[in-house]
Design a protein around this motif. Structure first.
Motif, PDB file in Angstrom:
ATOM      1  N   TYR A 149       0.834  -1.204   0.000  1.00 44.20           N
ATOM      2  CA  TYR A 149       0.000   0.000   0.000  1.00 44.20           C
ATOM      3  C   TYR A 149       0.868   1.252   0.000  1.00 44.20           C
ATOM      4  CZ  TYR A 149      -2.753   3.830   1.900  1.00 44.20           C
ATOM      5  OH  TYR A 149      -3.325   5.066   2.104  1.00 44.20           O
ATOM      6  N   GLN A 150       1.896   1.281   0.844  1.00 49.20           N
ATOM      7  CA  GLN A 150       2.735   2.474   0.947  1.00 49.20           C
ATOM      8  C   GLN A 150       3.538   2.729  -0.324  1.00 49.20           C
ATOM      9  OE1 GLN A 150       4.475   1.394   4.999  1.00 49.20           O
ATOM     10  NE2 GLN A 150       4.008   3.564   5.329  1.00 49.20           N
ATOM     11  N   LYS A 151       3.798   1.673  -1.087  1.00 45.84           N
ATOM     12  CA  LYS A 151       4.536   1.860  -2.340  1.00 45.84           C
ATOM     13  C   LYS A 151       3.736   2.634  -3.375  1.00 45.84           C
ATOM     14  CE  LYS A 151       7.712  -2.080  -2.154  1.00 45.84           C
ATOM     15  NZ  LYS A 151       8.106  -3.383  -2.764  1.00 45.84           N
ATOM     16  N   LEU A 152       2.413   2.770  -3.168  1.00 43.35           N
ATOM     17  CA  LEU A 152       1.613   3.602  -4.063  1.00 43.35           C
ATOM     18  C   LEU A 152       2.117   5.048  -4.066  1.00 43.35           C
ATOM     19  CD1 LEU A 152      -1.995   2.347  -3.205  1.00 43.35           C
ATOM     20  CD2 LEU A 152      -0.654   1.840  -5.272  1.00 43.35           C
ATOM     21  N   GLY A 153       2.763   5.451  -2.980  1.00 39.21           N
ATOM     22  CA  GLY A 153       3.282   6.809  -2.902  1.00 39.21           C
ATOM     23  C   GLY A 153       4.784   6.908  -2.751  1.00 39.21           C
ATOM     24  N   THR A 154       5.410   5.829  -2.252  1.00 36.01           N
ATOM     25  CA  THR A 154       6.844   5.913  -1.940  1.00 36.01           C
ATOM     26  C   THR A 154       7.740   5.319  -3.025  1.00 36.01           C
ATOM     27  OG1 THR A 154       6.694   3.830  -0.694  1.00 36.01           O
ATOM     28  CG2 THR A 154       6.402   5.888   0.538  1.00 36.01           C
ATOM     29  N   ARG A 155       7.148   4.672  -4.015  1.00 36.99           N
ATOM     30  CA  ARG A 155       7.981   4.127  -5.092  1.00 36.99           C
ATOM     31  C   ARG A 155       8.733   5.268  -5.773  1.00 36.99           C
ATOM     32  NH1 ARG A 155       4.291   1.761  -7.714  1.00 36.99           N
ATOM     33  NH2 ARG A 155       4.549  -0.343  -6.865  1.00 36.99           N
ATOM     34  N   LEU A 156      10.019   5.052  -6.027  1.00 33.51           N
ATOM     35  CA  LEU A 156      10.868   6.111  -6.559  1.00 33.51           C
ATOM     36  C   LEU A 156      10.738   6.219  -8.071  1.00 33.51           C
ATOM     37  CD1 LEU A 156      14.164   5.634  -4.503  1.00 33.51           C
ATOM     38  CD2 LEU A 156      12.293   7.230  -4.078  1.00 33.51           C
ATOM     39  N   LEU A 157      10.739   7.444  -8.553  1.00 33.90           N
ATOM     40  CA  LEU A 157      10.747   7.740  -9.979  1.00 33.90           C
ATOM     41  C   LEU A 157      11.716   8.900 -10.189  1.00 33.90           C
ATOM     42  CD1 LEU A 157       9.591   7.279 -12.819  1.00 33.90           C
ATOM     43  CD2 LEU A 157       7.821   8.982 -12.268  1.00 33.90           C
ATOM     44  N   PHE A 158      12.815   8.627 -10.885  1.00 36.42           N
ATOM     45  CA  PHE A 158      13.882   9.617 -11.087  1.00 36.42           C
ATOM     46  C   PHE A 158      14.407  10.152  -9.748  1.00 36.42           C
ATOM     47  CE2 PHE A 158      11.140  10.116 -14.913  1.00 36.42           C
ATOM     48  CZ  PHE A 158      12.023   9.542 -15.829  1.00 36.42           C
ATOM     49  N   GLY A 159      14.489   9.265  -8.767  1.00 30.20           N
ATOM     50  CA  GLY A 159      15.072   9.623  -7.481  1.00 30.20           C
ATOM     51  C   GLY A 159      14.130  10.273  -6.494  1.00 30.20           C
TER      52      GLY A 159
END
Length: 335
Positions: A149-159
């Motif tokens: 669930y938290q990866k919906l917002g914490t997944r990194l994109l361009f750092g």
């Protein structure tokens, strides 16, 4: 000279540059680094979301002081669903956003139908929401939200975490609606002169009502961002973000447009956040007093600038006119 340099419209940019130069000289590479810049942005995403939530009704001349508790309500509902039900945690997130929309609808009803001042109405609503939050859970809830669930917002994109980009999307959408659509023009007309806008055919009551509903949903999204970023619920989390958001909006209202605007608020937010980060690095021994002091002074300065620019309308006290006594009837008037 002031207008030539753009100090009346771009003072936040000058302040931002001043902070960068000063704290680079004081702290060197520790301050002027990619890591420091990312930290400033990541730490202030929630404040940025709440600033936009406060800005939306402000364009109609309406104050929403319940945005901090809206954030807490969204957060507690999300965590409560994760702890007490087997439903997908996204469902709890959506229920939290829906609850914030309902609270905004009720605030709009009180403001529009009962004709209660928005300052008082939303302040009262914030206390009702606080009661609901404590009724739901007085204790801290932690460790219930899953990593997926938290990866919906914490997944990194361009750092950078995704929630940084979500803030950018919200800012662009709100900017486009306010600056490039008839709805935005009607909202600013309502905030500028409600009675004149109503006489011109603008549905002022509907705009005020809808702005409070949208404000509630955006404020609830700040709670969602917190659930992604931190995960832990606490009953006093949201209100601490209220004053930084208000300071950014009022400071930003004196920038670029001379009225509440999205990019002015974002620039003001980053300028203030940069100053706080530099001061915290310089006074690393005892820095808890820095943030409230800095934001308190910034809010006073921001409201003063906004008042001078007619963004915040402060009625002036009228001087009583002295009545001229008429001469007695038996006394002839002077020739």
């Amino acid at each position: 000279m002031i207008r030539r340099l753009g100090l009346d419209k771009y003072s936040a940019l000058y302040l931002w540059g001043f902070f960068i130069v000063v704290f680079t000289a004081l702290e060197g590479r520790t301050f002027l680094s990619t890591t420091s810049a990312k930290t400033i942005l990541i730490e202030n995403v929630i404040v940025g979301v709440l600033a936009i939530a406060f800005l939306i009704p402000l364009t109609t001349g309406t104050y929403d002081l319940s945005i901090g508790t809206m954030m807490t309500m969204s957060l507690v509902i999300t965590n409560w669903f994760a702890k007490n039900t087997d439903a997908p945690q996204v469902v709890g997130m959506l229920v939290g956003l829906g609850a914030c929309a309902i609270a905004g609808f009720l605030s709009g009803f009180v403001v529009v139908k009962l004709r209660v001042n928005s300052f008082i109405a939303t302040l009262g609503m914030s206390q009702i929401i606080t009661a609901f939050v404590y009724f739901t859970s007085e204790q801290t809830i932690s460790g219930e939200l899953t990593k997926d669930y938290q990866k919906l917002g914490t997944r990194l994109l361009f750092g950078l975490p995704l929630f940084c980009y979500y803030l950018g999307v919200i800012a662009i959408v709100v900017w486009f609606v306010l600056e490039h659509t008839p709805i935005g023009r009607h909202m600013f007309a309502t905030g500028g002169n409600t009675e004149a806008a109503r006489l011109a055919g603008v549905a002022t009551d509907r705009l005020v009502w809808q702005s409070l509903v949208v404000s509630g949903v955006v404020a609830g999204f700040a709670g969602v961002v917190y659930s992604w970023k931190v995960g832990t619920y606490g009953p006093n989390i949201g209100p601490g973000y209220l004053f930084p958001a208000i300071a950014a909006v009022f400071f930003g209202a004196s920038q670029i447009k001379g009225r509440p605007n999205v990019w002015g608020a974002m620039i003001a937010l980053l300028a203030l956040a940069t100053g706080i980060k530099g001061i915290q690095l310089h006074f690393s021994g005892s820095s808890r007093w820095i943030e409230p002091l800095f934001y308190g002074l910034s809010l006073l300065m921001a409201v003063s600038l906004a008042s001078r620019s007619q963004v915040v309308k402060i009625p002036r006290r009228k001087r009583p006119t002295q009545a001229v006594e008429a001469p007695p009837a038996d006394v002839p008037a002077p020739v």
